[in-house]
Design a protein around this motif. Structure first.
Motif, short mmCIF file in Angstrom:
data_model
loop_
_atom_site.label_atom_id
_atom_site.label_comp_id
_atom_site.label_asym_id
_atom_site.label_seq_id
_atom_site.Cartn_x
_atom_site.Cartn_y
_atom_site.Cartn_z
N LEU A 93 9.66 -8.39 -0.39
CA LEU A 93 10.42 -9.53 0.15
C LEU A 93 9.62 -10.38 1.14
N ALA A 94 8.51 -9.84 1.70
CA ALA A 94 7.71 -10.62 2.64
C ALA A 94 6.36 -10.99 2.05
N ARG A 95 6.15 -10.66 0.78
CA ARG A 95 4.87 -10.93 0.09
C ARG A 95 3.70 -10.30 0.86
N ILE A 96 3.84 -8.99 1.13
CA ILE A 96 2.81 -8.24 1.85
C ILE A 96 2.03 -7.38 0.85
N GLU A 97 0.70 -7.45 0.94
CA GLU A 97 -0.16 -6.72 0.01
C GLU A 97 -0.22 -5.23 0.37
N SER A 98 -0.36 -4.95 1.66
CA SER A 98 -0.46 -3.57 2.11
C SER A 98 -0.07 -3.51 3.58
N GLU A 157 7.44 3.08 7.00
CA GLU A 157 7.22 3.97 5.85
C GLU A 157 8.45 3.94 4.93
N ARG A 158 9.66 4.04 5.52
CA ARG A 158 10.89 4.07 4.72
C ARG A 158 11.09 2.78 3.94
N PHE A 159 10.80 1.66 4.61
CA PHE A 159 11.12 0.36 4.01
C PHE A 159 9.89 -0.33 3.43
N ASP A 160 8.83 0.43 3.22
CA ASP A 160 7.58 -0.12 2.68
C ASP A 160 7.81 -0.98 1.43
N PRO A 161 8.54 -0.49 0.42
CA PRO A 161 8.72 -1.30 -0.79
C PRO A 161 9.45 -2.62 -0.51
N PHE A 162 10.46 -2.58 0.38
CA PHE A 162 11.22 -3.79 0.69
C PHE A 162 10.34 -4.82 1.39
N ILE A 163 9.56 -4.37 2.35
CA ILE A 163 8.71 -5.28 3.12
C ILE A 163 7.68 -5.94 2.20
N LYS A 164 7.05 -5.15 1.36
CA LYS A 164 6.02 -5.69 0.46
C LYS A 164 6.62 -6.71 -0.51
#
Length: 883
Positions: free
Chosen positions: A783-788, A774-781
């Motif tokens: 930098l890892a090209r994650i949609e959701s 939850e905290r790092f949601d924006p970073f993961i999306k």
């Protein structure tokens, strides 16, 4: 100052070096600070910078710059060696160009010519050291022939003589017939040449038979004094004590018993020529032959001579040794005593300066009783007062010093420290520090003639750690400069220089010259072969500096310097570290373009954001590790830690993590101000930590970020011991990096299109992991090209599984890739690599291959095997991820 778009090393290097030197920053006066002292191995005054110098001096400069940043009163003593033979040859060649010879003038005139040459042309290598970035104390540059140093050399000679540790003796030396001087073992180059074994029949005196001996130097038979056989060789036991009638000279020589004769080699009998072979010299002494009685058949030009003890045929007198060889073989053949001639590749000694074959020659020279001086030097290492790094060289050190021979210190040259010995007309030797003192000893009116020889340059350079610091007029110990802190040296001069400095330092200063002795390896060609001009594989460090910059070359040499190993220098590595410098340049430019400015605080800024607290903690971690690597002399780890931190942690992760904050429309919010402060502070720490290895680019960027009240070269090393470190932030960002890295690797391995965004599913994960998602949601999306991101099981269908710590994540790939085709591709790839791996294992398992192939080829195959193993592991992991 705005940082230029393009990094151009040439534009900044000379400017900053001139500035440092003119401002006196290579020896900042720091009263009360702990001294740090290092002496440069003095290069020959005739020399130019080669890649070995570049390595040696880069390693030293790193220590000196680090000590300076740590607040120490750092002194790097610099100077050059007068290089007796090399310098005299250069000047003689110059004289020859104008039709002159050294012998056309008196000694004083010639020596003055040498001094003139030094003034005009002797500074080449010191100018080149500046290009490398060596921060030596040029204001106090020394020369082994300067007045103060010469005073120390003469004092040492006289003192050792008065103590009975210097004496004159007749022994074999390496004699250079072209230069007409004795030379050291280091100046002898052993070459493989096409030669021969001549087998001669030596008849017994009583006519009862003969003994066959073999030699690679037939001409020396004129000075044979015995034939040796092994005392346990049953073939010859009955002959021991009998005589041989030596062909050509008709002298009688005895058959003696000595273990030097190997029954398994040739006939088992060996001709003994004590006056022209080092092994034979020792055999002769064991047989009771005194050096004064040993036959010498050659003059200083290696021409055959007649002596009262030897009846050499008139037609041989005056012949060059190789002309004499032909005549002697013909004569032996005519006598019916030539048994056979074998073609052989042999090792032959050549003078590395003159290029002519060296002749072992019996002559009167001055010697040091090295055996007595070696005992304290051995104990210094055994007791731990000196630590040799790597420790593996300790055995070599012990072996050399435990078997040390008298040290020949006289040379038949005009350029050098003339030996302080005067002779009366009746041959009495008077040893004194000057002619006036010698005359006083001899008595007024007694005619004196000075010894024409000069001292070996290794004799004078052995005093380098204390004579450069003012001894005997000044006590370096009282200044805190002796012992020096460390010595860095090539392993090839461990005996010739390092051990002799230890001997002389202990004798005259009553203490070791340094507590640490670091020995680095050779710099080899990229394929592992030794560099040589004849092979055309030498590397010019100045050419690499011109092409890639001094910082890139320095970082390369540091990164590749691994204890106990030689360096295989590949230009691609230098290019790679130039790219590293460019990456740093662009990162700092990016920070400047985003309003990052100077942060002069030694303490890290207050930080609330996890990313900022993480980078502060990582900065402390790397600073601590760098100090430890320098303490342990692990240069490779030093460079690798910095490279990983700057390239990976800072550039690839921190800058990427903070980009949304830096590019925010609201330029006044607290998160931005905090991040800019941390960013500026971290950049400062990076520049300081990188400075010892990459001084030029770091100094340029240091000033480019804003006004400073001091130069980077005298900044303060990170005070990490007083920083607050957030380990929780470290653990959280470490988890984030590992998750993103795993997702990226999976996408790459399974050929998921880079631009395509896919969902990420997780189910039954720990609360801490859910919180981090939850905290790092924006970073993961981003930098890892994650949609959701979904905390629920993935839909049925093709998918890839990723495990990070205790959590399992799933990437749904239905419709994204053809799973069956991907499995087939991975299986084929695994089969292909395993086939290559098996072939390589088979090759390395063949003893003949390992024994006969070049070392670099074997090493290359072992490296390939490791690569194949890693590739198979990676491919199997990718296959296992497919659900």
């Amino acid at each position: 100052m705005t940082i230029d778009k393009t990094f151009d090393p040439a534009a900044i290097e000379s400017r900053w070096y001139t500035h440092w030197e003119e401002e006196g920053l290579f020896h900042p006066e720091r009263p009360g600070a702990d001294p740090f002292t290092l002496v440069i191995p003095p290069p020959n005054v005739t020399g130019s910078l080669h890649i070995g110098h570049a390595l040696d001096d880069t390693l030293q400069d790193i220590l000196v710059r680090h000590a300076r940043l740590k607040g120490k009163d750092a002194l790097w003593v610099v100077g050059t060696d007068h290089a007796g033979i090399a310098t005299q040859m250069v000047v003689e060649r110059n004289l020859a160009k104008v039709g002159q010879k050294r012998t056309d003038m008196d000694r004083e005139t010639f020596v003055n010519r040498v001094w003139e040459w030094k003034a005009e042309s002797g500074g080449t290598i010191t100018r080149q050291l500046r290009r490398l970035g060596a921060s030596c104390d040029w204001a106090h540059e020394r020369f082994t022939m300067d007045e103060g140093f010469s005073k120390a050399v003469i004092k040492v000679f006289v003192s050792l003589y008065n103590e009975g540790l210097i004496y004159r003796d007749k022994r074999l030396v390496n004699w250079d017939p072209h230069l007409e001087t004795a030379i050291s073992d280091l100046e002898v180059e052993n070459r493989e040449v096409q030669g021969h074994f001549w087998h001669f029949r030596y008849p017994l005196e009583d006519g009862s038979g003969e003994i066959i001996v073999a030699t690679t130097r037939p001409e020396t038979m004129l000075a044979d004094m015995a034939v040796a056989v092994n005392p346990e060789d049953d073939r010859y036991k009955a002959l021991i004590g009998k005589n041989i009638r030596l062909p050509i000279t008709n002298r009688l020589i005895p058959i003696i018993a000595d273990i030097h004769a190997d029954p398994e080699l040739g006939s088992g009998a060996v001709k003994i020529t004590p006056g022209h072979d080092f092994n034979d010299f020792e055999v002769g002494k064991r047989a009771g032959i005194k050096p004064a009685d040993m036959l010498n058949m050659l003059d200083s030009h290696a021409r055959v001579i007649q002596t009262a003890e030897n009846d050499v045929p008139e037609e041989l007198i005056g012949l060059d040794r190789f002309e004499a060889r032909k005549v002697i073989v013909e004569k032996i053949d005519a006598l019916g005593l030539l048994d056979k001639i074998e073609d052989r590749v042999i090792q032959a000694p050549y003078g590395d300066r003159s290029g002519v074959p060296i002749e072992p020659w019996l002559t009167d020279q001055w010697y040091v009783d090295a055996e007595k001086l070696a005992q304290p030097a051995l104990e210094a290492v055994r007791s731990g007062k000196i630590k040799i790094i790597p420790e593996s060289w300790t055995k070599t050190y012990y072996n050399w010093l435990e078997n040390i021979q008298p040290w020949c210190i006289s040379r038949q040259l005009w350029w050098g420290h003339q030996i302080p010995v005067w002779y009366t007309d009746d041959g009495q030797a008077i040893v004194a520090e000057n002619e006036e003192a010698a005359q006083e000893k001899a008595g007024q009116g007694v005619n004196l003639r000075r010894d024409p020889d000069v001292l070996d340059t290794w004799f004078s350079s052995a005093l380098w750690p204390f004579a450069t610091l003012g001894w005997p007029d000044t006590d370096p110990k009282a200044l805190g400069r002796y012992p020096n802190d460390v010595l860095i040296s090539g392993f090839d001069i461990l005996f010739f220089w390092d051990a002799r400095m230890i001997m002389q330092g202990l004798h005259f200063m009553k203490d070791v010259p340094f507590p640490k002795l670091y020995l680095h390896g050779l710099v080899r060609a990229a394929d592992g072969s030794k560099m040589s001009k004849s092979k055309g594989n030498t590397v010019d460090p100045l050419g690499l500096i011109d092409k890639y910059g001094a910082d890139a070359l320095r970082f390369t040499l540091c990164a590749m310097e691994s204890q106990g190993r030689d360096i295989k220098l590949d230009e691609k590595r230098v290019e790679g570290y130039r790219n590293f410098a460019t990456k740093l340049w662009n990162a700092v430019r990016f920070a400047q373009n985003n309003n990052c400015a100077v942060n002069t605080s030694k303490q890290p800024p207050e930080a609330t954001l996890t990313t900022n607290r993480w980078i502060i903690a990582e900065t402390a971690k790397v600073a601590r590790s760098l100090d430890q690597h320098i303490e342990d002399m692990r240069y490779d780890e030093l460079a690798n830690s910095l490279y990983h931190f700057v390239w990976n942690d800072f550039c690839d992760w921190y800058l990427e993590l903070i980009k949304p904050i830096l590019t925010s429309e609201d330029q006044n919010h607290a998160e931005l101000q905090e991040t800019l402060a941390v960013l500026g502070w971290v950049i400062d720490q990076i520049l300081i930590m990188l400075h010892p290895i990459m001084p030029f680019i770091t100094e340029e960027l240091w000033h480019a970020l804003g006004d400073r009240d001091h130069d980077l070269i005298v900044a303060a090393w990170p005070d990490y011991k007083n920083w607050s470190v957030d380990e929780t932030a470290q653990n959280d960002i470490d988890w984030l990096i590992r998750l993103i890295t795993a997702i990226r690797a999976t996408r790459s391995e399974l050929n998921v299109p880079p631009a395509l965004k896919v969902p990420l599913h997780s189910h039954g994960i720990p609360e801490k992991t859910a919180h981090n998602l939850e905290r790092f949601d924006p970073f993961i999306k981003r930098l890892a090209r994650i949609e959701s991101i979904h905390e629920e099981a993935a839909p049925k269908g093709a998918a890839a599984q990723i495990v990070v710590d205790e959590a399992t994540f799933v990437l749904p790939l239905e419709g994204v890739i053809d799973l069956d085709a991907e499995r087939g591709r991975l299986k084929k790839a695994i089969e292909a690599v395993e086939k290559e791996k098996t072939a390589t294992e088979k090759r390395l398992g063949n003893p003949n291959f390992v024994a006969r192939a070049k070392a670099e080829v074997v090493a290359e195959n072992r490296e390939r095997l490791n690569n194949f193993t890693g590739e198979i592991t990676k491919l199997k992991a990718a296959l296992e991820r497919l659900m």
